[in-house]
Write a protein that holds these residues in place. Structure first.
Motif, PDB file in Angstrom:
ATOM      1  N   THR A  33      17.795  -3.958 -18.557  1.00  0.00           N
ATOM      2  CA  THR A  33      18.503  -5.165 -18.987  1.00  0.00           C
ATOM      3  C   THR A  33      17.538  -6.207 -19.527  1.00  0.00           C
ATOM      4  OG1 THR A  33      20.112  -4.750 -17.251  1.00  0.00           O
ATOM      5  CG2 THR A  33      20.113  -6.940 -18.241  1.00  0.00           C
ATOM      6  N   TRP A  34      16.387  -6.337 -18.911  1.00  0.00           N
ATOM      7  CA  TRP A  34      15.409  -7.330 -19.332  1.00  0.00           C
ATOM      8  C   TRP A  34      14.838  -7.037 -20.710  1.00  0.00           C
ATOM      9  CZ3 TRP A  34      15.889 -11.604 -16.957  1.00  0.00           C
ATOM     10  CH2 TRP A  34      16.258 -11.619 -15.628  1.00  0.00           C
ATOM     11  N   PHE A  35      14.814  -5.756 -21.104  1.00  0.00           N
ATOM     12  CA  PHE A  35      14.305  -5.393 -22.423  1.00  0.00           C
ATOM     13  C   PHE A  35      15.218  -5.899 -23.540  1.00  0.00           C
ATOM     14  CE2 PHE A  35      11.868  -2.516 -19.840  1.00  0.00           C
ATOM     15  CZ  PHE A  35      10.665  -2.417 -20.511  1.00  0.00           C
ATOM     16  N   THR A  36      16.453  -6.225 -23.205  1.00  0.00           N
ATOM     17  CA  THR A  36      17.376  -6.800 -24.178  1.00  0.00           C
ATOM     18  C   THR A  36      17.366  -8.319 -24.107  1.00  0.00           C
ATOM     19  OG1 THR A  36      18.802  -4.881 -23.969  1.00  0.00           O
ATOM     20  CG2 THR A  36      19.772  -6.842 -24.946  1.00  0.00           C
ATOM     21  N   ILE A  37      17.441  -8.853 -22.906  1.00  0.00           N
ATOM     22  CA  ILE A  37      17.596 -10.295 -22.724  1.00  0.00           C
ATOM     23  C   ILE A  37      16.358 -11.064 -23.180  1.00  0.00           C
ATOM     24  CG2 ILE A  37      17.866 -12.111 -20.997  1.00  0.00           C
ATOM     25  CD1 ILE A  37      19.580 -10.114 -19.407  1.00  0.00           C
ATOM     26  N   ILE A  38      15.193 -10.670 -22.732  1.00  0.00           N
ATOM     27  CA  ILE A  38      13.964 -11.436 -22.992  1.00  0.00           C
ATOM     28  C   ILE A  38      13.613 -11.487 -24.487  1.00  0.00           C
ATOM     29  CG2 ILE A  38      11.490 -11.597 -22.513  1.00  0.00           C
ATOM     30  CD1 ILE A  38      13.249 -12.457 -20.172  1.00  0.00           C
ATOM     31  N   PRO A  39      13.505 -10.350 -25.195  1.00  0.00           N
ATOM     32  CA  PRO A  39      13.142 -10.443 -26.629  1.00  0.00           C
ATOM     33  C   PRO A  39      14.157 -11.212 -27.474  1.00  0.00           C
ATOM     34  CG  PRO A  39      12.802  -8.222 -25.840  1.00  0.00           C
ATOM     35  CD  PRO A  39      13.532  -8.951 -24.757  1.00  0.00           C
ATOM     36  N   ILE A  40      15.449 -10.991 -27.232  1.00  0.00           N
ATOM     37  CA  ILE A  40      16.456 -11.728 -27.993  1.00  0.00           C
ATOM     38  C   ILE A  40      16.381 -13.210 -27.660  1.00  0.00           C
ATOM     39  CG2 ILE A  40      18.949 -12.081 -28.293  1.00  0.00           C
ATOM     40  CD1 ILE A  40      19.259  -9.047 -28.071  1.00  0.00           C
TER      41      ILE A  40
END
Length: 61
Positions: A33-40
């Protein structure tokens, strides 16, 4: 008006930060989940801050 060069350079810097965040998350073995939230989040919030500071505006015209 918007300076296309400044927008390109600014977004490339934000993209580099997002890629660095992905590498850091991978090193920490973070949840997917963090791989989506943080970069965006970096791209959206960073672009909003940079725009509000007026860095994308042409000067002198």
């Amino acid at each position: 008006m918007v300076s296309k060069t400044r927008v390109l350079v600014g977004m490339l810097v934000l993209l580099a930060l997002a890629i660095g965040a992905i590498a850091l998350l991978a090193a920490m073995k973070a949840d997917a989940t963090w791989f989506t939230i943080i970069p965006i989040g970096i791209l959206v919030i960073g672009a909003t801050v940079v725009q509000s500071l007026g860095w994308f505006n042409k000067e002198g015209h």
